[in-house]
Design a protein around this motif. Structure first.
Motif, PDB file in Angstrom:
ATOM      1  N   UNK A   1     126.014   0.232  23.332  1.00 15.28           N
ATOM      2  CA  UNK A   1     125.554   1.094  22.255  1.00 15.28           C
ATOM      3  C   UNK A   1     124.291   0.598  21.577  1.00 15.28           C
ATOM      4  N   UNK A   2     124.218   0.834  20.262  1.00 13.30           N
ATOM      5  CA  UNK A   2     123.054   0.369  19.511  1.00 13.30           C
ATOM      6  C   UNK A   2     123.016  -1.156  19.547  1.00 13.30           C
ATOM      7  N   UNK A   3     121.935  -1.684  20.134  1.00 16.74           N
ATOM      8  CA  UNK A   3     121.832  -3.125  20.307  1.00 16.74           C
ATOM      9  C   UNK A   3     121.302  -3.839  19.087  1.00 16.74           C
TER      10      UNK A   3
ATOM     11  N   UNK B   1     119.810 -17.007  24.666  1.00 15.01           N
ATOM     12  CA  UNK B   1     120.851 -16.268  23.946  1.00 15.01           C
ATOM     13  C   UNK B   1     120.998 -16.908  22.569  1.00 15.01           C
ATOM     14  N   UNK B   2     120.121 -16.539  21.620  1.00 12.83           N
ATOM     15  CA  UNK B   2     120.115 -17.188  20.305  1.00 12.83           C
ATOM     16  C   UNK B   2     121.163 -16.589  19.373  1.00 12.83           C
TER      17      UNK B   2
ATOM     18  N   UNK C   1     123.332  -5.762  22.452  1.00 11.90           N
ATOM     19  CA  UNK C   1     124.622  -5.100  22.316  1.00 11.90           C
ATOM     20  C   UNK C   1     125.198  -5.175  20.910  1.00 11.90           C
ATOM     21  N   UNK C   2     125.857  -4.089  20.531  1.00 14.88           N
ATOM     22  CA  UNK C   2     126.802  -4.028  19.421  1.00 14.88           C
ATOM     23  C   UNK C   2     126.272  -4.581  18.100  1.00 14.88           C
TER      24      UNK C   2
ATOM     25  N   UNK D   1     120.614 -10.826  22.628  1.00  9.16           N
ATOM     26  CA  UNK D   1     121.527 -11.240  21.567  1.00  9.16           C
ATOM     27  C   UNK D   1     122.930 -10.726  21.848  1.00  9.16           C
ATOM     28  N   UNK D   2     123.914 -11.437  21.318  1.00  6.89           N
ATOM     29  CA  UNK D   2     125.303 -11.037  21.464  1.00  6.89           C
ATOM     30  C   UNK D   2     125.736 -10.067  20.381  1.00  6.89           C
ATOM     31  N   UNK D   3     127.011  -9.714  20.402  1.00  8.47           N
ATOM     32  CA  UNK D   3     127.546  -8.695  19.507  1.00  8.47           C
ATOM     33  C   UNK D   3     127.525  -9.152  18.054  1.00  8.47           C
ATOM     34  N   UNK D   4     126.958  -8.302  17.192  1.00 11.29           N
ATOM     35  CA  UNK D   4     127.025  -8.517  15.754  1.00 11.29           C
ATOM     36  C   UNK D   4     126.225  -9.689  15.225  1.00 11.29           C
TER      37      UNK D   4
END
Length: 538
Positions: A453-455, A374-375, A422-423, A397-400
């Motif tokens: 949504x759009x990842x 999870x970079x 995600x996001x 990857x995480x959000x944003x």
């Protein structure tokens, strides 16, 4: 008439000769193209040997990813002097957490040298049972083993579920390269450009007074109703309940340094990954002074093995995690992580992860899967790493999250997949990565999760190999699969299986490797020279 008739054979012959020559010329061009594979239309070497970038009509391009990694890329990982050596106790049932932590605390109390280092703690060969987390909280401290093989240094996790090693100073940090919100009493200036293309280094502000070269800044893109609607993310529903992709009013934050100021024109040290369109930002994109970042710096974890008991459980339960790093100009290298779950997590920026192997034999239980890498950091280089396991995300990857986020020469074994997840994560490069029985996805996850949504957008798979690619194109952006082996797998938006497949992203030179062989290394060499490649082991 006879005169005209006498010319007909000659006219026909001339026409036939013209068609033959034209056909031969076309076939020669096609033959030359067929015999000269290896050129992407989006990035290629020009006649002068420099990289040439194709741009969209608005000026968007594939970014320069070479700023990913320790110290901004192209800098050798340091060899920090050993100050304390720890030997395993004779009692194989002893908890070694306090023993190792005391050595780290001793080195942490030493003064920083001129290069920002205090020293390394060396674990002698042997097994170190640990029931609690080992923590590095001070700048300039390294925990180093004597090898990652069975004859090296082994941290054997036991006791209650925990993380084996955490590198973080524990201070509350700014949002950095991810989703966030505004805070009070900030120096903020409006960005005045109507459109900033993806891959740009510069833009204009209303008033540059009060900013200087070297300042750390955040570029903030507001999430608006207009943009969410434009992305077709305002109609997410799962089990009859509306899902929120990204809450309007949130900010997509990119962290950079100012490298030049000319009047009100700002030039950054690292290109912007995303585009900024005034039509969808309500003309509220801003630059904010952010010199108060206080991350852990110049800390590392090296040359050891972490082993947990097998975990055939769902990842939503308490787990044995391997490592967490939240810092700047930090690194982890030469690690074997065995049977840990959600093994490697990062935050911060300018981080290198090198030769880290995650090996999972116990099969994860459940449809929702753990992410082994999870970079969630900016300017991160994941180099020559690997994951072995099934029913997992190799990478998520995480959000944003904002790039550059680079995976270079990494191998993935099993049926897992890699994705932005995600996001609106942006700017991931998969460079010469292999997942022959898995997949690489730049896609819309729709209502999966809680409305992921759009990842991802503005992401690239370059000279990769995968069983399949779900490569989709978000409105107003691009994703690219270039020079990569494997099939395209068009899909509709999840929970809308009756609908049409979403538009595909760019497939360029599919199943044909292109030059340069490595995009990251070519960009790095062009920016810093061959010595930068040598510094990172190429």
């Amino acid at each position: 008439m006879k005169h005209i008739d006498s010319r007909i054979p000659r006219v026909k012959m001339a026409l036939m000769l013209f068609l033959l020559l034209t056909s031969t010329f076309v076939q020669a061009k096609a033959s030359k193209k067929d015999k000269d594979p290896g050129k992407s239309e989006w990035i290629y070497f020009g006649a002068d040997g420099k990289l040439v970038y194709k741009k969209s009509a608005k000026g968007d391009r594939i970014m320069d990813f070479s700023h990913a990694g320790y110290m901004g890329g192209g800098v050798a990982l340091p060899d920090v002097t050993v100050k304390v050596t720890v030997k395993p106790p004779g009692d194989v049932n002893a908890d070694c957490t306090a023993l190792i932590q005391a050595a780290i605390d001793k080195v942490s109390a030493l003064p920083l040298d001129k290069n920002g280092f205090r020293g390394a703690v060396l674990l002698a060969p042997g097994t170190y049972p640990c029931a609690k987390t080992i923590k590095i909280t001070a700048d300039g401290v390294v925990l180093r083993g004597s090898g990652k093989s069975e004859n090296g240094s082994i941290i054997a996790m036991n006791g209650e579920k925990h993380t084996a090693v955490i590198l973080s100073n524990g201070l509350n940090q700014r949002a950095g390269n991810r989703l966030g919100n505004a805070a009070g009493n900030e120096k903020t200036v409006k960005i005045t450009d109507k459109y900033i293309p993806a891959g740009s280094l510069s833009f204009n502000v209303a008033n540059a007074a009060g900013f200087k070269v070297g300042d750390n800044v955040e570029i903030r893109k507001p999430v608006t109703d207009k943009w969410v609607s434009f992305m077709h993310m305002d109609d997410l529903v799962r089990d009859g309940k509306a899902q929120t992709w990204i809450k309007t009013g949130s900010l997509l934050i990119t962290e950079r340094h100012i490298s030049a100021i000319n009047g009100n024109k700002i030039t950054l040290d690292v290109p912007l990954v995303d585009s900024y369109d005034v039509n969808y930002t309500n003309d509220e994109t801003t630059m904010v002074l952010a010199n108060d970042v206080k991350r852990l710096k110049q800390a590392g974890l090296e040359n050891l093995r972490i082993v947990s008991p097998p975990q055939a459980v769902n990842h939503t339960k308490a787990l044995y995690y391997a490592v967490r790093l939240n810092g700047e100009d930090c690194w982890m290298k030469d690690l074997d992580l065995m049977e840990t779950m959600e093994s490697v997590g990062t935050g911060g920026r300018r981080i290198t992860l090198q030769r880290i192997a995650v090996i999972r034999k116990a099969l994860h239980d459940g449809a929702s899967k753990p992410a082994e890498f999870a970079p969630n950091a900016g300017q991160i280089l994941v180099d020559r790493c690997s994951v072995e396991g099934d029913n997992i995300w190799y990478v998520a990857l995480g959000a944003g999250q904002t790039g550059p986020i680079v995976f270079l020469n990494c191998n993935f074994v099993g049926n897992g997949r890699i994705e932005g997840h995600q996001r609106w994560s942006t700017g991931m490069l998969l460079d010469n990565c292999k997942a022959p029985n898995g997949g690489m996805d730049f896609k819309n996850r729709g209502s999966m999760g809680s409305g992921h949504g759009w990842g991802t957008a503005w992401s690239v798979a370059w000279n990769c190999e995968a069983g399949s690619y779900v490569n989709q194109i978000p409105p107003g952006t691009y994703n690219w699969v270039i020079g990569s082996k494997g099939k395209s797998m068009p899909l509709p938006r999840p929970f809308n299986n009756a609908g049409p497949a979403l538009p595909e992203g760019i497939f360029d030179a599919q199943n044909t490797r292109v030059n340069p062989s490595s995009l990251y290394l070519a960009q790095l060499e062009e920016r810093l020279g061959k010595q930068a490649l040598k510094a990172i082991g190429y």
